[in-house]
Design an enzyme around this catalytic site. Structure first.
Site, PDB file in Angstrom:
ATOM      1  N   GLU A  66       0.831  -1.207   0.000  1.00 13.87           N
ATOM      2  CA  GLU A  66       0.000   0.000   0.000  1.00 13.87           C
ATOM      3  C   GLU A  66       0.868   1.260   0.000  1.00 13.87           C
ATOM      4  OE1 GLU A  66      -3.126   2.041  -0.617  1.00 13.87           O
ATOM      5  OE2 GLU A  66      -3.487  -0.079  -0.153  1.00 13.87           O
ATOM      6  N   GLU A  73       1.114   6.646  -6.954  1.00  9.81           N
ATOM      7  CA  GLU A  73       0.038   7.597  -7.243  1.00  9.81           C
ATOM      8  C   GLU A  73       0.503   9.039  -7.058  1.00  9.81           C
ATOM      9  OE1 GLU A  73      -3.193   6.532  -4.738  1.00  9.81           O
ATOM     10  OE2 GLU A  73      -3.870   4.876  -6.015  1.00  9.81           O
TER      11      GLU A  73
END
Length: 230
Positions: A66, A73
């Site tokens: 994650e 991102e």
């Protein structure tokens, strides 16, 4: 002492990164909450050392995946704010890594904790021809990877209408497996009815019908063949 200041600063930056993901990423908050529950259970239940270590590894894998996803991102959003196919690919691939790690963590967690959960033993199923065991998780995982592989091959061939639906494939595989495991007429009819309602909903909401039907057929075939091999 300059090196010590730099070392402490590096720890502070790392903690800032962890805090940022917790503040900004909903999925990271879910991962942390699940990790806390798992760690509390590992304190309460008489787990073996190797089981606790495996849980630690799974927790770290999910969190690291994650973190990498969040970093990817952030970099993409820094480079461009407009839609770009390659930006989408990068984000999707990073999210796929998180999905795989999370799926593995769920399988491992259920395998570790299930023997200690007396209220979930389902003793009425122990006498069935195929009592629940780790083979069911392996079968569902096999169906996931097989469906994904077929989707990739069909996509490369340009036959988008023949890509099996992942959702209906997994649902069909799980439903068929439960029908085989339960070995009860009433439960079987109920599972068939629920599966039919779900398939009908998907067919109604999808413009392309073939992927839904192919997913159902593929999932059912995998389950039937898998239990024949067990």
């Amino acid at each position: 002492m300059n090196w010590l200041s730099k070392l402490l600063a590096s720890f502070r930056y790392a903690l800032d990164g962890l805090k940022y993901t917790l503040v900004s990423q909903r999925n990271m908050r879910i991962h942390y909450s699940a990790a806390l529950i798992v760690l509390l259970l590992s304190l309460y239940l008489p787990l073996r050392k190797i089981e606790v270590l495996i849980l630690f590894v799974c927790i770290l894998l999910v969190i690291v995946a994650e973190l990498i996803n969040t970093a990817v991102e952030a970099v993409i959003d820094m480079v461009t704010t407009e839609f770009h196919p390659l930006a989408k690919v990068a984000k999707d691939v990073a999210a796929g890594a998180v999905l795989l790690c999370s799926g593995m963590a769920v399988v491992v967690g259920v395998s570790v904790f299930y023997p200690y959960m007396g209220f979930l033993t389902f003793s009425q199923l122990e006498g069935t021809p195929y009592p629940p065991n780790i083979g069911l998780a392996a079968l569902i995982a096999f169906n996931f990877f097989l469906t994904l592989l077929i989707k990739a091959i069909v996509h490369r061939l340009g036959k988008l209408d023949w890509e099996p639906s992942m959702t209906t494939s997994l649902a069909s595989c799980i439903a068929t497996s439960l029908i085989v495991i339960v070995d009860n007429l009433l439960a079987t009819l109920l599972l068939i009815l629920l599966t039919a309602l779900m398939i009908g909903t998907f067919l109604h909401n999808r413009k392309r019908k073939n992927p839904v039907i192919l997913g159902v057929v593929l999932g059912a075939l995998v389950a039937v063949i898998g239990f024949r091999l067990m």
